[in-house]
Write a protein that holds these residues in place. Sequence first.
Motif, mmCIF file in Angstrom:
data_model
loop_
_atom_site.group_PDB
_atom_site.id
_atom_site.type_symbol
_atom_site.label_atom_id
_atom_site.label_comp_id
_atom_site.label_asym_id
_atom_site.label_seq_id
_atom_site.Cartn_x
_atom_site.Cartn_y
_atom_site.Cartn_z
ATOM 1 N N PHE A 1 0.828 -1.210 0.000
ATOM 2 C CA PHE A 1 0.000 0.000 0.000
ATOM 3 C C PHE A 1 0.863 1.260 0.000
ATOM 4 O O PHE A 1 0.563 2.219 -0.720
ATOM 5 C CB PHE A 1 -0.944 0.017 1.206
ATOM 6 C CG PHE A 1 -2.081 -0.970 1.127
ATOM 7 C CD1 PHE A 1 -2.695 -1.270 -0.074
ATOM 8 C CD2 PHE A 1 -2.549 -1.587 2.272
ATOM 9 C CE1 PHE A 1 -3.746 -2.167 -0.138
ATOM 10 C CE2 PHE A 1 -3.601 -2.482 2.230
ATOM 11 C CZ PHE A 1 -4.205 -2.779 1.017
ATOM 12 N N GLU A 2 1.916 1.256 0.802
ATOM 13 C CA GLU A 2 2.787 2.434 0.856
ATOM 14 C C GLU A 2 3.497 2.650 -0.492
ATOM 15 O O GLU A 2 3.617 3.783 -0.959
ATOM 16 C CB GLU A 2 3.811 2.297 1.987
ATOM 17 C CG GLU A 2 3.211 2.265 3.376
ATOM 18 C CD GLU A 2 2.531 3.563 3.800
ATOM 19 O OE1 GLU A 2 2.745 4.613 3.161
ATOM 20 O OE2 GLU A 2 1.767 3.522 4.782
ATOM 21 N N ALA A 3 3.949 1.564 -1.110
ATOM 22 C CA ALA A 3 4.599 1.679 -2.421
ATOM 23 C C ALA A 3 3.607 2.165 -3.470
ATOM 24 O O ALA A 3 3.951 2.996 -4.324
ATOM 25 C CB ALA A 3 5.201 0.333 -2.832
ATOM 26 N N GLU B 1 -2.623 0.226 -16.212
ATOM 27 C CA GLU B 1 -3.912 0.785 -16.619
ATOM 28 C C GLU B 1 -3.951 2.307 -16.486
ATOM 29 O O GLU B 1 -4.698 2.973 -17.195
ATOM 30 C CB GLU B 1 -5.041 0.180 -15.777
ATOM 31 C CG GLU B 1 -5.307 -1.271 -16.076
ATOM 32 C CD GLU B 1 -6.215 -1.925 -15.053
ATOM 33 O OE1 GLU B 1 -6.835 -1.212 -14.231
ATOM 34 O OE2 GLU B 1 -6.309 -3.171 -15.070
ATOM 35 N N ASN B 2 -3.152 2.838 -15.571
ATOM 36 C CA ASN B 2 -3.173 4.273 -15.305
ATOM 37 C C ASN B 2 -1.946 5.007 -15.841
ATOM 38 O O ASN B 2 -1.743 6.182 -15.532
ATOM 39 C CB ASN B 2 -3.318 4.518 -13.798
ATOM 40 C CG ASN B 2 -4.683 4.097 -13.312
ATOM 41 O OD1 ASN B 2 -5.674 4.751 -13.599
ATOM 42 N ND2 ASN B 2 -4.749 2.979 -12.599
ATOM 43 N N GLY B 3 -1.142 4.322 -16.636
ATOM 44 C CA GLY B 3 0.026 4.950 -17.228
ATOM 45 C C GLY B 3 1.076 5.371 -16.212
ATOM 46 O O GLY B 3 1.813 6.328 -16.430
ATOM 47 N N ILE B 4 1.160 4.642 -15.117
ATOM 48 C CA ILE B 4 2.115 4.953 -14.059
ATOM 49 C C ILE B 4 3.386 4.141 -14.296
ATOM 50 O O ILE B 4 3.344 2.914 -14.392
ATOM 51 C CB ILE B 4 1.532 4.617 -12.671
ATOM 52 C CG1 ILE B 4 0.271 5.437 -12.410
ATOM 53 C CG2 ILE B 4 2.560 4.835 -11.585
ATOM 54 C CD1 ILE B 4 -0.527 4.976 -11.205
ATOM 55 N N SER B 5 4.488 4.826 -14.374
ATOM 56 C CA SER B 5 5.782 4.174 -14.562
ATOM 57 C C SER B 5 6.250 3.585 -13.234
ATOM 58 O O SER B 5 6.139 4.223 -12.188
ATOM 59 C CB SER B 5 6.792 5.200 -15.075
ATOM 60 O OG SER B 5 8.048 4.611 -15.213
ATOM 61 N N ILE B 6 6.782 2.371 -13.287
ATOM 62 C CA ILE B 6 7.277 1.709 -12.082
ATOM 63 C C ILE B 6 8.805 1.754 -12.098
ATOM 64 O O ILE B 6 9.429 1.115 -12.941
ATOM 65 C CB ILE B 6 6.790 0.241 -12.018
ATOM 66 C CG1 ILE B 6 5.262 0.193 -12.018
ATOM 67 C CG2 ILE B 6 7.359 -0.441 -10.783
ATOM 68 C CD1 ILE B 6 4.688 -1.202 -12.108
ATOM 69 N N PRO B 7 9.402 2.507 -11.172
ATOM 70 C CA PRO B 7 10.861 2.572 -11.123
ATOM 71 C C PRO B 7 11.469 1.212 -10.759
ATOM 72 O O PRO B 7 10.824 0.387 -10.113
ATOM 73 C CB PRO B 7 11.151 3.581 -10.008
ATOM 74 C CG PRO B 7 9.860 4.212 -9.667
ATOM 75 C CD PRO B 7 8.760 3.338 -10.161
ATOM 76 N N PHE C 1 7.001 -2.957 -6.461
ATOM 77 C CA PHE C 1 6.270 -3.629 -7.535
ATOM 78 C C PHE C 1 7.154 -4.080 -8.683
ATOM 79 O O PHE C 1 6.722 -4.838 -9.545
ATOM 80 C CB PHE C 1 5.133 -2.747 -8.051
ATOM 81 C CG PHE C 1 4.063 -2.556 -7.017
ATOM 82 C CD1 PHE C 1 3.158 -3.570 -6.736
ATOM 83 C CD2 PHE C 1 3.983 -1.392 -6.294
ATOM 84 C CE1 PHE C 1 2.194 -3.411 -5.773
ATOM 85 C CE2 PHE C 1 3.016 -1.221 -5.323
ATOM 86 C CZ PHE C 1 2.118 -2.228 -5.052
ATOM 87 N N ALA C 2 8.389 -3.617 -8.740
ATOM 88 C CA ALA C 2 9.302 -3.973 -9.833
ATOM 89 C C ALA C 2 9.943 -5.348 -9.627
ATOM 90 O O ALA C 2 10.457 -5.917 -10.570
ATOM 91 C CB ALA C 2 10.389 -2.918 -9.990
#
Length: 94
Positions: free
Chosen positions: A36-38, A81-87, A92-93
Amino acid sequence: MASVDTHLRELAALADEKLDERTGSAPEDHEYREAFEAMRALGGESAVDRLAEDLKRSVRKSETLPQEQSVRSLGRDICDENGISIPADSWFAR
């Protein structure tokens, strides 16, 4: 928008209702808080709310707590789905 603590309490209550001790441990034993925090860092409160709803839906459907890889996959789907880039260093990476 609910807080991380509220979502954790709701997951714990749902787990108490839907699961018995043979099907999984309490949500506190999993890395849901970290997820949740990430998610908050990546997509804000609305993304956290979406992840929590997806987790609750999964518990209701499968009557087990989603394991870490499933949580990561749900989070990546929300980001996609929301176009959020994951570093690369994001929870989540992994």
